[in-house]
Design an enzyme around this catalytic site. Sequence first.
Site, PDB file in Angstrom:
ATOM      1  N   HIS A  72       0.841  -1.203   0.000  1.00  0.00           N
ATOM      2  CA  HIS A  72       0.000   0.000   0.000  1.00  0.00           C
ATOM      3  C   HIS A  72       0.874   1.249   0.000  1.00  0.00           C
ATOM      4  O   HIS A  72       1.756   1.388   0.835  1.00  0.00           O
ATOM      5  CB  HIS A  72      -0.915   0.013   1.231  1.00  0.00           C
ATOM      6  CG  HIS A  72      -2.124  -0.842   1.071  1.00  0.00           C
ATOM      7  ND1 HIS A  72      -3.278  -0.659   1.791  1.00  0.00           N
ATOM      8  CD2 HIS A  72      -2.369  -1.889   0.244  1.00  0.00           C
ATOM      9  CE1 HIS A  72      -4.169  -1.560   1.425  1.00  0.00           C
ATOM     10  NE2 HIS A  72      -3.638  -2.318   0.496  1.00  0.00           N
ATOM     11  N   TYR A 201      -9.397   5.846   6.945  1.00  0.00           N
ATOM     12  CA  TYR A 201      -9.562   6.285   8.333  1.00  0.00           C
ATOM     13  C   TYR A 201     -10.578   7.425   8.341  1.00  0.00           C
ATOM     14  O   TYR A 201     -10.315   8.482   7.762  1.00  0.00           O
ATOM     15  CB  TYR A 201      -8.232   6.789   8.894  1.00  0.00           C
ATOM     16  CG  TYR A 201      -7.228   5.697   9.194  1.00  0.00           C
ATOM     17  CD1 TYR A 201      -6.482   5.099   8.184  1.00  0.00           C
ATOM     18  CD2 TYR A 201      -7.016   5.269  10.503  1.00  0.00           C
ATOM     19  CE1 TYR A 201      -5.564   4.100   8.472  1.00  0.00           C
ATOM     20  CE2 TYR A 201      -6.092   4.270  10.798  1.00  0.00           C
ATOM     21  CZ  TYR A 201      -5.370   3.688   9.773  1.00  0.00           C
ATOM     22  OH  TYR A 201      -4.465   2.699  10.055  1.00  0.00           O
ATOM     23  N   PRO A 293      -4.627   0.676  18.672  1.00  0.00           N
ATOM     24  CA  PRO A 293      -4.360   0.118  17.336  1.00  0.00           C
ATOM     25  C   PRO A 293      -4.432   1.121  16.179  1.00  0.00           C
ATOM     26  O   PRO A 293      -4.107   0.767  15.043  1.00  0.00           O
ATOM     27  CB  PRO A 293      -5.439  -0.960  17.180  1.00  0.00           C
ATOM     28  CG  PRO A 293      -6.510  -0.591  18.138  1.00  0.00           C
ATOM     29  CD  PRO A 293      -5.867   0.145  19.262  1.00  0.00           C
ATOM     30  N   LYS A 297       0.733  -0.109  15.026  1.00  0.00           N
ATOM     31  CA  LYS A 297       2.135  -0.197  15.443  1.00  0.00           C
ATOM     32  C   LYS A 297       2.499  -1.424  16.285  1.00  0.00           C
ATOM     33  O   LYS A 297       3.678  -1.749  16.426  1.00  0.00           O
ATOM     34  CB  LYS A 297       2.511   1.055  16.267  1.00  0.00           C
ATOM     35  CG  LYS A 297       2.612   2.305  15.454  1.00  0.00           C
ATOM     36  CD  LYS A 297       3.911   2.357  14.680  1.00  0.00           C
ATOM     37  CE  LYS A 297       3.881   3.347  13.553  1.00  0.00           C
ATOM     38  NZ  LYS A 297       3.616   2.775  12.245  1.00  0.00           N
ATOM     39  N   TYR A 385       3.558   6.584  10.044  1.00  0.00           N
ATOM     40  CA  TYR A 385       2.796   5.398   9.636  1.00  0.00           C
ATOM     41  C   TYR A 385       3.694   4.342   9.010  1.00  0.00           C
ATOM     42  O   TYR A 385       3.570   3.148   9.297  1.00  0.00           O
ATOM     43  CB  TYR A 385       1.700   5.803   8.641  1.00  0.00           C
ATOM     44  CG  TYR A 385       0.580   4.806   8.560  1.00  0.00           C
ATOM     45  CD1 TYR A 385      -0.563   4.942   9.343  1.00  0.00           C
ATOM     46  CD2 TYR A 385       0.652   3.708   7.710  1.00  0.00           C
ATOM     47  CE1 TYR A 385      -1.588   4.017   9.286  1.00  0.00           C
ATOM     48  CE2 TYR A 385      -0.364   2.771   7.641  1.00  0.00           C
ATOM     49  CZ  TYR A 385      -1.488   2.932   8.431  1.00  0.00           C
ATOM     50  OH  TYR A 385      -2.496   2.009   8.372  1.00  0.00           O
TER      51      TYR A 385
HETATM   52  C1  LIG Z   1      -7.560  -8.187  20.092  1.00  0.00           C
HETATM   53  C2  LIG Z   1      -6.329  -7.479  19.559  1.00  0.00           C
HETATM   54  C3  LIG Z   1      -6.397  -6.830  18.344  1.00  0.00           C
HETATM   55  C4  LIG Z   1      -5.265  -6.161  17.844  1.00  0.00           C
HETATM   56  N1  LIG Z   1      -5.350  -5.494  16.655  1.00  0.00           N
HETATM   57  C5  LIG Z   1      -4.258  -4.843  16.187  1.00  0.00           C
HETATM   58  C6  LIG Z   1      -4.285  -4.136  14.979  1.00  0.00           C
HETATM   59  O1  LIG Z   1      -5.311  -4.077  14.310  1.00  0.00           O
HETATM   60  N2  LIG Z   1      -3.167  -3.500  14.573  1.00  0.00           N
HETATM   61  C7  LIG Z   1      -1.990  -3.542  15.319  1.00  0.00           C
HETATM   62  O2  LIG Z   1      -0.979  -2.982  14.899  1.00  0.00           O
HETATM   63  N3  LIG Z   1      -1.941  -4.212  16.443  1.00  0.00           N
HETATM   64  C8  LIG Z   1      -3.027  -4.856  16.899  1.00  0.00           C
HETATM   65  N4  LIG Z   1      -2.952  -5.522  18.055  1.00  0.00           N
HETATM   66  C9  LIG Z   1      -1.666  -5.566  18.713  1.00  0.00           C
HETATM   67  C10 LIG Z   1      -0.756  -6.640  18.122  1.00  0.00           C
HETATM   68  O3  LIG Z   1      -1.486  -7.760  17.731  1.00  0.00           O
HETATM   69  C11 LIG Z   1       0.288  -6.960  19.180  1.00  0.00           C
HETATM   70  O4  LIG Z   1       1.032  -5.791  19.399  1.00  0.00           O
HETATM   71  C12 LIG Z   1       1.204  -8.133  18.821  1.00  0.00           C
HETATM   72  O5  LIG Z   1       0.502  -9.343  18.867  1.00  0.00           O
HETATM   73  C13 LIG Z   1       2.376  -8.169  19.791  1.00  0.00           C
HETATM   74  O6  LIG Z   1       3.106  -9.347  19.620  1.00  0.00           O
HETATM   75  P1  LIG Z   1       3.799 -10.048  20.853  1.00  0.00           P
HETATM   76  O7  LIG Z   1       4.510 -11.226  20.275  1.00  0.00           O
HETATM   77  O8  LIG Z   1       4.569  -9.053  21.626  1.00  0.00           O
HETATM   78  O9  LIG Z   1       2.626 -10.496  21.818  1.00  0.00           O
HETATM   79  P2  LIG Z   1       1.447 -11.538  21.598  1.00  0.00           P
HETATM   80  O10 LIG Z   1       1.052 -11.594  20.167  1.00  0.00           O
HETATM   81  O11 LIG Z   1       0.417 -11.211  22.604  1.00  0.00           O
HETATM   82  O12 LIG Z   1       2.102 -12.939  21.932  1.00  0.00           O
HETATM   83  C14 LIG Z   1       2.365 -13.339  23.242  1.00  0.00           C
HETATM   84  C15 LIG Z   1       2.344 -14.853  23.304  1.00  0.00           C
HETATM   85  O13 LIG Z   1       2.699 -15.278  24.600  1.00  0.00           O
HETATM   86  C16 LIG Z   1       1.849 -16.326  24.999  1.00  0.00           C
HETATM   87  N5  LIG Z   1       1.846 -16.384  26.467  1.00  0.00           N
HETATM   88  C17 LIG Z   1       1.268 -15.515  27.331  1.00  0.00           C
HETATM   89  N6  LIG Z   1       1.468 -15.903  28.599  1.00  0.00           N
HETATM   90  C18 LIG Z   1       2.199 -17.042  28.541  1.00  0.00           C
HETATM   91  C19 LIG Z   1       2.702 -17.927  29.523  1.00  0.00           C
HETATM   92  N7  LIG Z   1       2.495 -17.723  30.820  1.00  0.00           N
HETATM   93  N8  LIG Z   1       3.396 -19.018  29.112  1.00  0.00           N
HETATM   94  C20 LIG Z   1       3.624 -19.253  27.787  1.00  0.00           C
HETATM   95  N9  LIG Z   1       3.147 -18.440  26.817  1.00  0.00           N
HETATM   96  C21 LIG Z   1       2.455 -17.341  27.185  1.00  0.00           C
HETATM   97  C22 LIG Z   1       0.507 -15.948  24.384  1.00  0.00           C
HETATM   98  O14 LIG Z   1      -0.368 -17.052  24.260  1.00  0.00           O
HETATM   99  C23 LIG Z   1       0.948 -15.395  23.043  1.00  0.00           C
HETATM  100  O15 LIG Z   1       1.007 -16.406  22.051  1.00  0.00           O
HETATM  101  C24 LIG Z   1      -4.064  -6.170  18.582  1.00  0.00           C
HETATM  102  C25 LIG Z   1      -4.011  -6.829  19.801  1.00  0.00           C
HETATM  103  C26 LIG Z   1      -5.130  -7.471  20.304  1.00  0.00           C
HETATM  104  C27 LIG Z   1      -5.046  -8.150  21.647  1.00  0.00           C
END
Ligand SMILES: Cc1cc2nc3c(=O)[nH]c(=O)nc-3n(C[C@H](O)[C@H](O)[C@H](O)COP(=O)(O)OP(=O)(O)OC[C@H]3O[C@@H](n4cnc5c(N)ncnc54)[C@H](O)[C@@H]3O)c2cc1C
Length: 391
Positions: A72, A201, A293, A297, A385
């Site tokens: 995009h 947006y 969101p 980011k 962005y």
């Molecule tokens: C509902 C939702 C919608 C979102 N929509 C957007 C969006 O549209 N745009 C955007 O930019 N961002 C969005 N985000 C944010 C984005 O998805 C996150 O920033 C991203 O997933 C971060 O990645 P991460 O690996 O740090 O954490 P996570 O993806 O949360 O991964 C953490 C992992 O750790 C695991 N875990 C947790 N506790 C334990 C434990 N005790 N033992 C073992 N494993 C564990 C979890 O199961 C998970 O798989 C959204 C977040 C949510 C919750």
Amino acid sequence: MRTSVGIVGAGPAGLMLARLLRLAGIDCVVLECRDRAYVERRQRAGVLEQGTADALRAAGAGERLDREGLPHDGIELRFGRRRHRVDFPDLTGGRRVTVYAQTEVCKDLIALAETDGPPVLFEAEVLAVEDVDTDAPRIRFRRDGREEVLECAYVAGCDGFHGVCRAAVPAAVSRVHERSYPYAWLGVLADVPPSHDELVYARHDRGFALLSMRSPTVSRLYLQVPEGTKAEEWTDEEIWDELALRLETADDWRLERGPVTQKSVTPMRSYVHEPMRYGRLFLAGDAAHIVPPTGAKGLNLAVGDVVVLARALEHERRTGSTELLDSYSATCLRRVWQAERFSHDMTALLHRDPRAGSFDDRLQLARLDRITTGRSAAADLAEGYTGLPLG
Ligand SMILES: Cc1cc2nc3c(=O)[nH]c(=O)nc-3n(C[C@H](O)[C@H](O)[C@H](O)COP(=O)(O)OP(=O)(O)OC[C@H]3O[C@@H](n4cnc5c(N)ncnc54)[C@H](O)[C@@H]3O)c2cc1C
């Protein structure tokens, strides 16, 4: 069980770190409490910054991204029933974003780990990380009903906002900065081609709306709703009607409707935990920070953190110097705070705050006017962005 780096969590941060360490020849083990199908299906982010897409390619995880991702070159801002395009390459010297769902990023990284390693242990719930202020940290986890211990040189806390790693930082060391918002996002996934070829947006007197997509045949749409709203409170018909109202334009653009396949509410929060390192524990991604969101980011910050961490671990392995590990927190936080600023500003620019008065409304419109008529304000948005360079 023993390894060099114990990674808690198989979200984008943990999986990407595992891949980067594998390429650097550093052994690690990933512990994930959920099963593989759950991790691969969890609908979340979908916009990859230029730097994130480049990092995935460099890690050998770019093949399907390049085939199926949608590049995009801009977004559309809508307010007062008018449409304004923000042209990223023109305003940033050639940068763009790619629409490719977080589910697909995770699937690609899990598939690579399955063929090349390292081990990803699903349904392994971490109970606690211990002794991170010593040379011999331990991760206690439960698998198949039994408690086990993973001994490691370093722990990467990639376990998201509700994980257990952050709690291993003593309260006397932790500093938390946060902001909540009096609204949330009601999001739907719908089997209908997106009604526009770029993200839209919309700022509307009834609240914010976002038209986004996951593929040429699947739309992702969001509505600003009051904090505490339950997804079941809205029928599909009501959601489409409200989206049509908020996205309406003065020209002949029309919103295409289709079957809704998923419906959920995402809360809005800004949160930063400082420092991102304590002893031999390194927090990365949502475990350390959350953004609303609006700026897309969250996933990008998670990848940015682990690129910095992998580089620092590799440097230590190669030279014996902990210099880059020592600066990990400061290096990441600089980028994190820029993303927090951008996400907060985008949120405030486009949402209706129920506490705001007419003065705030006028300021919001004046800001939008400036972005859509002045190059420097538009360039600031485009740079934020498409993202700061990694590392
Ligand atoms: C509902 C939702 C919608 C979102 N929509 C957007 C969006 O549209 N745009 C955007 O930019 N961002 C969005 N985000 C944010 C984005 O998805 C996150 O920033 C991203 O997933 C971060 O990645 P991460 O690996 O740090 O954490 P996570 O993806 O949360 O991964 C953490 C992992 O750790 C695991 N875990 C947790 N506790 C334990 C434990 N005790 N033992 C073992 N494993 C564990 C979890 O199961 C998970 O798989 C959204 C977040 C949510 C919750």
